[in-house]
Design a protein around this motif. Structure first.
Motif, mmCIF file in Angstrom:
data_model
loop_
_atom_site.group_PDB
_atom_site.id
_atom_site.type_symbol
_atom_site.label_atom_id
_atom_site.label_comp_id
_atom_site.label_asym_id
_atom_site.label_seq_id
_atom_site.Cartn_x
_atom_site.Cartn_y
_atom_site.Cartn_z
ATOM 1 N N UNK A 264 0.834 -1.210 0.000
ATOM 2 C CA UNK A 264 0.000 0.000 0.000
ATOM 3 C C UNK A 264 0.866 1.256 0.000
ATOM 4 N N UNK A 265 1.942 1.215 0.795
ATOM 5 C CA UNK A 265 2.879 2.354 0.848
ATOM 6 C C UNK A 265 3.565 2.548 -0.493
ATOM 7 N N UNK A 266 3.955 1.441 -1.133
ATOM 8 C CA UNK A 266 4.601 1.527 -2.441
ATOM 9 C C UNK A 266 3.674 2.195 -3.457
ATOM 10 N N UNK A 267 2.406 1.783 -3.471
ATOM 11 C CA UNK A 267 1.442 2.359 -4.416
ATOM 12 C C UNK A 267 1.276 3.856 -4.193
ATOM 13 N N UNK A 268 1.299 4.281 -2.925
ATOM 14 C CA UNK A 268 1.209 5.716 -2.627
ATOM 15 C C UNK A 268 2.395 6.475 -3.219
ATOM 16 N N UNK A 269 3.558 5.839 -3.195
ATOM 17 C CA UNK A 269 4.769 6.479 -3.723
ATOM 18 C C UNK A 269 4.777 6.562 -5.246
ATOM 19 N N UNK A 270 4.168 5.567 -5.905
ATOM 20 C CA UNK A 270 4.275 5.533 -7.373
ATOM 21 C C UNK A 270 3.033 6.040 -8.097
ATOM 22 N N UNK A 271 2.071 6.592 -7.375
ATOM 23 C CA UNK A 271 0.864 7.132 -8.019
ATOM 24 C C UNK A 271 1.233 8.203 -9.042
ATOM 25 N N UNK A 272 2.081 9.134 -8.630
ATOM 26 C CA UNK A 272 2.471 10.229 -9.523
ATOM 27 C C UNK A 272 3.181 9.723 -10.780
ATOM 28 N N UNK A 273 4.217 8.863 -10.664
ATOM 29 C CA UNK A 273 4.833 8.311 -11.873
ATOM 30 C C UNK A 273 3.855 7.547 -12.766
ATOM 31 N N UNK A 274 2.913 6.820 -12.160
ATOM 32 C CA UNK A 274 1.920 6.073 -12.944
ATOM 33 C C UNK A 274 1.059 7.014 -13.782
ATOM 34 N N UNK A 275 0.623 8.113 -13.176
ATOM 35 C CA UNK A 275 -0.253 9.056 -13.886
ATOM 36 C C UNK A 275 0.515 9.780 -14.993
ATOM 37 N N UNK A 276 1.772 10.140 -14.711
ATOM 38 C CA UNK A 276 2.583 10.817 -15.736
ATOM 39 C C UNK A 276 2.805 9.882 -16.922
ATOM 40 N N UNK A 277 3.142 8.623 -16.647
ATOM 41 C CA UNK A 277 3.352 7.638 -17.719
ATOM 42 C C UNK A 277 2.065 7.453 -18.522
ATOM 43 N N UNK A 278 0.926 7.409 -17.834
ATOM 44 C CA UNK A 278 -0.376 7.246 -18.482
ATOM 45 C C UNK A 278 -0.679 8.442 -19.382
ATOM 46 N N UNK A 279 -0.449 9.644 -18.869
ATOM 47 C CA UNK A 279 -0.780 10.859 -19.622
ATOM 48 C C UNK A 279 0.126 11.118 -20.801
ATOM 49 N N UNK A 280 1.409 10.812 -20.657
ATOM 50 C CA UNK A 280 2.377 11.104 -21.726
ATOM 51 C C UNK A 280 2.657 9.898 -22.623
ATOM 52 N N UNK A 281 2.112 8.735 -22.292
ATOM 53 C CA UNK A 281 2.373 7.450 -22.973
ATOM 54 C C UNK A 281 3.870 7.159 -23.041
ATOM 55 N N UNK A 282 4.575 7.520 -21.984
ATOM 56 C CA UNK A 282 6.022 7.280 -21.965
ATOM 57 C C UNK A 282 6.459 6.851 -20.573
ATOM 58 N N UNK A 283 6.863 5.570 -20.449
ATOM 59 C CA UNK A 283 7.396 5.113 -19.163
ATOM 60 C C UNK A 283 8.781 5.709 -18.940
ATOM 61 N N UNK A 284 9.463 6.043 -20.038
ATOM 62 C CA UNK A 284 10.786 6.672 -19.945
ATOM 63 C C UNK A 284 10.697 8.038 -19.262
ATOM 64 N N UNK A 285 9.565 8.723 -19.461
ATOM 65 C CA UNK A 285 9.388 10.067 -18.902
ATOM 66 C C UNK A 285 9.401 10.081 -17.378
ATOM 67 N N UNK A 286 9.148 8.926 -16.757
ATOM 68 C CA UNK A 286 9.097 8.908 -15.288
ATOM 69 C C UNK A 286 10.288 8.186 -14.668
ATOM 70 N N UNK A 287 11.258 7.800 -15.495
ATOM 71 C CA UNK A 287 12.416 7.070 -14.969
ATOM 72 C C UNK A 287 13.086 7.803 -13.790
ATOM 73 N N UNK A 288 13.440 9.091 -13.944
ATOM 74 C CA UNK A 288 14.092 9.786 -12.814
ATOM 75 C C UNK A 288 13.193 9.891 -11.585
ATOM 76 N N UNK A 289 11.908 10.203 -11.808
ATOM 77 C CA UNK A 289 10.963 10.348 -10.694
ATOM 78 C C UNK A 289 10.760 9.010 -9.982
#
Length: 422
Positions: A264-289
């Motif tokens: 549950x804690x992990x999911x809280x941490x990765x919500x933002x990267x998940x949404x950015x990847x979803x919106x930009x269609x790029x998993x690479x875009x969230x690599x640093x985050x």
């Protein structure tokens, strides 16, 4: 919770809220433009507004090469010996290949169960739209595959953001630094400091994430009528969502099995990267985050810096599921029956050919087109799925991020447990 943690959590929550709002505003603006403006004007608007997403993704790409190189070299140097690298690498590859096989199998299962391509009655499809993808398959051979993996120049690899090539150079560099010992400490220390500076840059770049997501979403919805696409491709897209949802269920169950209450804690941490990847269609875009959030979650930096670059090359779960799904969908659409044995052979071919091509634009489609060619399925059939592919890619990208976050977290937990038992 100390004040620093509280501050970082509020910033994280604020960023997630901003990105969600940006997505909603982007959808609203895109739909308004699509229905209010002429087709040419909407296309011109889409080209301009997508520049916001391009700027954001380029800012992230600017950071990826130095971040992968510095963190991976430092991580390997801190691991200290070849045995430790081999142990963690073995666990990583074991996880990646198992996850890839399960993802491919899920795509295979649902496309055969739901048969979205059987009796397909799509409007006239412009086959020229597939030219960009099919041209890339002409150079898709074993020789080019090996050449793509092994770098001939680290500077060329960094210039083109070839993550796997950078990973291979960094592993050799890190092992060499670890074997020299104290003599290499100044270099490792300098790279460690550099990695922290680059991670600080991540914070600045991520402030632009909501604007990038807004531009990407508005650009797509201004030229695409999602309602029309959904009706035309209802069976394909609906079947794909069933497949990707079942993959999420399996990934989350595996996560809870290994991480238990920490999941549950992990999911809280990765919500933002998940949404950015979803919106930009790029998993690479969230690599640093994602790197930053996994370290905040409690995974040691040496594990994150080793696992995540490998994962981005070998562990693209969403893309893997889509590859078998799309390949057999095209065969169904052309009325080509594939025996179970042939489909399983296709699965094994995809397992191998999909590794190490993460840096290729529209990598999933390139692999699908190449696989179709190998099994005498019309390669131009890729044009059938191009109109809806962007929306499928949103789900694929988010799934890839979830899969890599899970793999890194689980291996990180195993390593902690190993250290305690010593």
């Amino acid at each position: 919770m100390n004040p620093t943690q509280k501050t970082s959590k509020s910033i994280f929550s604020n960023l997630t809220t901003q990105i969600l709002l940006a997505m909603l505003l982007g959808i609203a603006l895109g739909i308004f433009i699509h229905h209010s403006w002429t087709e040419d004007a909407a296309k011109e608007f889409s080209g301009y507004i997508k520049m916001l997403a391009t700027i954001f993704i380029r800012l992230v790409q600017m950071i990826i090469s130095p971040l992968v190189f510095t963190t991976l070299v430092v991580g390997i140097a801190k691991l200290g010996d070849i045995k430790a690298v081999g142990r963690i690498g073995g666990k990583a590859l074991g996880w990646f290949f198992t996850a890839s096989f399960i993802s491919l199998l899920i795509g295979l299962f649902w496309v055969n169960m739901l048969q979205p391509g059987v009796g397909l009655n799509l409007p006239a499809v412009d086959l020229s739209t597939a030219a960009e993808v099919t041209e890339k398959t002409q150079n898709f051979s074993a020789q080019n595959f090996v050449e793509h993996i092994i770098p001939k120049s680290i500077f060329e690899a960094m210039a083109t953001n070839e993550i796997l090539q950078i990973v291979i150079f960094s592993i050799f560099f890190g092992l060499a630094a670890a074997s020299i010992g104290d003599y290499a400490k100044p270099v490792v220390s300098a790279l460690d400091k550099t990695s922290h500076i680059v991670l600080k840059m991540v914070n600045y770049v991520m402030k632009f994430a909501p604007i990038g997501v807004f531009g990407a979403i508005a650009g797509v919805f201004s030229v695409r009528d999602f309602g029309e696409l959904a009706l035309t491709y209802a069976k394909f897209f609906g079947s794909f969502l069933v497949g990707i949802s079942s993959l999420w269920v399996i990934l989350l169950l595996i996560g809870f099995l290994f991480l238990k209450s920490q999941m549950r804690t992990l999911l809280q941490h990765i919500v933002s990267p998940l949404i950015i990847a979803f919106g930009t269609t790029s998993s690479e875009a969230v690599f640093p985050k994602l790197t930053e959030e996994l370290e905040r979650f409690g995974i040691k930096d040496k594990i994150v810096s080793f696992m995540l670059p490998l994962g981005y090359s070998f562990n693209l779960d969403g893309s893997m599921m889509y590859m078998t799904f799309a390949s057999i969908f095209i065969a169904q659409a052309y009325g080509i029956h594939l025996e179970t044995g042939t489909q399983l052979t296709m699965l094994l071919v995809l397992m191998l050919t999909s590794k190490g091509i993460a840096g290729v634009p529209r990598a999933s489609l390139v692999v699908v087109a190449a696989t179709c060619g190998m099994f005498k399925i019309p390669v131009e059939g890729i044009a059938l799925i191009l109109p809806i592919d962007h929306f499928c890619d949103m789900f694929r990208s988010a799934t890839n991020v979830l899969g890599n976050a899970l793999a890194t977290s689980v291996v990180g937990k195993w390593e902690k447990e190993d250290e305690r038992t010593k």
